[in-house]
Design an enzyme around this catalytic site. Structure first.
Site, PDB file in Angstrom:
ATOM      1  N   TYR A  51       0.846  -1.186   0.000  1.00  0.00           N
ATOM      2  CA  TYR A  51       0.000   0.000   0.000  1.00  0.00           C
ATOM      3  C   TYR A  51       0.885   1.240   0.000  1.00  0.00           C
ATOM      4  O   TYR A  51       1.445   1.623   1.021  1.00  0.00           O
ATOM      5  CB  TYR A  51      -0.931   0.005   1.201  1.00  0.00           C
ATOM      6  CG  TYR A  51      -1.835  -1.207   1.296  1.00  0.00           C
ATOM      7  CD1 TYR A  51      -2.123  -1.994   0.188  1.00  0.00           C
ATOM      8  CD2 TYR A  51      -2.407  -1.567   2.510  1.00  0.00           C
ATOM      9  CE1 TYR A  51      -2.956  -3.100   0.276  1.00  0.00           C
ATOM     10  CE2 TYR A  51      -3.245  -2.671   2.619  1.00  0.00           C
ATOM     11  CZ  TYR A  51      -3.505  -3.434   1.502  1.00  0.00           C
ATOM     12  OH  TYR A  51      -4.324  -4.536   1.604  1.00  0.00           O
ATOM     13  N   LEU A  81     -17.873  -3.826   2.173  1.00  0.00           N
ATOM     14  CA  LEU A  81     -18.856  -2.870   1.671  1.00  0.00           C
ATOM     15  C   LEU A  81     -18.771  -2.716   0.152  1.00  0.00           C
ATOM     16  O   LEU A  81     -19.154  -1.689  -0.406  1.00  0.00           O
ATOM     17  CB  LEU A  81     -18.669  -1.514   2.362  1.00  0.00           C
ATOM     18  CG  LEU A  81     -18.935  -1.540   3.869  1.00  0.00           C
ATOM     19  CD1 LEU A  81     -18.579  -0.211   4.510  1.00  0.00           C
ATOM     20  CD2 LEU A  81     -20.398  -1.896   4.150  1.00  0.00           C
ATOM     21  N   GLY A  82     -18.245  -3.745  -0.522  1.00  0.00           N
ATOM     22  CA  GLY A  82     -18.201  -3.730  -1.975  1.00  0.00           C
ATOM     23  C   GLY A  82     -17.396  -2.576  -2.538  1.00  0.00           C
ATOM     24  O   GLY A  82     -17.806  -1.940  -3.508  1.00  0.00           O
ATOM     25  N   PHE A 121     -21.725  -0.114  -1.470  1.00  0.00           N
ATOM     26  CA  PHE A 121     -22.849  -0.110  -0.535  1.00  0.00           C
ATOM     27  C   PHE A 121     -22.862   1.131   0.355  1.00  0.00           C
ATOM     28  O   PHE A 121     -23.789   1.314   1.143  1.00  0.00           O
ATOM     29  CB  PHE A 121     -22.815  -1.371   0.334  1.00  0.00           C
ATOM     30  CG  PHE A 121     -23.035  -2.629  -0.442  1.00  0.00           C
ATOM     31  CD1 PHE A 121     -24.174  -2.811  -1.202  1.00  0.00           C
ATOM     32  CD2 PHE A 121     -22.091  -3.643  -0.436  1.00  0.00           C
ATOM     33  CE1 PHE A 121     -24.380  -3.972  -1.935  1.00  0.00           C
ATOM     34  CE2 PHE A 121     -22.284  -4.807  -1.161  1.00  0.00           C
ATOM     35  CZ  PHE A 121     -23.430  -4.974  -1.916  1.00  0.00           C
TER      36      PHE A 121
END
Length: 345
Positions: free
Chosen positions: A62, A211-212, A216
């Site tokens: 990251y 949460l997609g 979402f």
């Protein structure tokens, strides 16, 4: 709706205890547009820990590296309150576009020691193999991780995006504490094979992108707000022709959420929590108000009828578009050669 306490859970069967919900930190530094201001993210991380969300998730990929450095700064003075997970295995090729995955022993050791320095800690609580190196027998990679456990540099070993057979082979060398995979109403393909395997072996399940990837949380304004350097903008499920179809699922989810007195994102997150006491979702956010909404999902109680309704509207064919491009590294392409084929160190 009142917010209940976050609570604690056993992750896997090796002794690791974490908060019942974690915090995915990737989006603070990488992949979701411009990195967010460091002071704001440190404040968010500290707020999370004070709120009882002590299970933090990062990776050397990251940034690369910048998210670990951020976490290291945020943990000053509170290291003993946190269960910290980071990962190794992925780096960029010289072109800056092609991901390179390595699981050979020298790389495993060098990556671990570099993460310890960036995080400015003595020991990593949970160290994941971020993706599986399909050129190195998994037994070889695990053998080096086992040495790092014995040396006190890591406490527990995890895997991410690994197939059921790869998990079994790895677990035979050293117990795996957790497997991290994408699991949400948006992505349910792990339920057939990987979840049962983890439960058979006593391995905890960490659900990323519950949460997609924000679907979402912020649909229908999500697409308009994505920056050009936000990788979701180029994902299949976020293309206009697919989003128009996928939005119908969101509309039905919103109807059920209204009946339950919560938001669609809280309902989607509650569904993951209701998968079992061995599942820890790690939703990411860069805003304290969104974080507070996420932990409120712990107080959303779903009946068997609610679960059946949710699973009917989010069936395997409910969403259009693959979760990753076809060339991406997922558990579906994570088999490694047999140990006897290894000619390396």
């Amino acid at each position: 709706m009142a917010t209940s306490g976050v609570g604690r859970m056993k992750l896997g069967s090796e002794g690791l205890e974490v908060s019942a919900q974690g915090l995915g930190c990737m989006g603070m530094s990488a992949f979701y547009g411009t990195p967010k201001p460091e002071p704001d993210m440190i404040a968010l991380i500290r707020h999370a820990v004070e709120s009882g969300v002590t299970f933090l998730d990062t990776s050397d990929f990251y940034g690369p590296f910048t998210n670990e450095i951020l976490i290291g700064k945020a943990l000053k003075g509170i290291r003993d309150k946190v269960e910290l997970a980071t990962k190794f295995a992925i780096s960029w090729a010289a072109d800056g576009v092609t991901p390179v995955v390595r699981g050979d022993p020298p790389y495993v050791r060098a990556a671990c020691e570099a993460s310890l320095k960036r995080l400015d800690i003595d020991c990593i609580d949970l160290y994941y193999q971020h993706r599986v190196d399909t050129t190195v027998p998994i037994e070889v990679t695990m053998g080096e991780l086992k040495k790092l456990v014995e040396e006190g540099k890591i406490k527990y070993i995890g895997m991410s995006e690994a197939s059921a057979s790869t998990i079994r082979r790895a677990h035979a060398i050293h117990p795996i504490t957790a497997v991290q995979l994408e699991w949400s109403l948006w992505t349910r393909d792990i339920e057939e094979d990987i979840v049962p395997t983890c439960r058979e072996l006593g391995i905890g399940i960490v659900a990323y992108s519950p949460l997609g990837r924000g679907f979402f949380t912020t649909w229908p304004k999500l697409l308009a707000n994505l920056e050009d350097n936000d990788y979701r903008k180029y994902g299949e499920r976020f293309q206009v022709e697919n989003l128009q179809h996928n939005a119908r699922v969101f509309e039905r989810l919103t109807e059920l959420a209204t009946r339950k007195g919560c938001t669609p994102s809280q309902l989607a997150l509650a569904w993951v929590h209701h998968q079992g006491s061995d599942v820890c979702p790690i939703p990411g956010t860069t805003k304290i108000e969104n974080f507070n909404q996420n932990i409120a999902a712990l107080s959303v109680k779903l009946t068997p009828e609610d679960m059946a309704e949710l699973e009917a509207l989010a069936s395997a064919d409910a969403f259009k578009g693959d979760r990753y491009p076809g060339t991406s590294l997922t558990y579906k392409d994570s088999e490694t050669p047999p140990l006897e084929s290894w000619k390396g160190e």
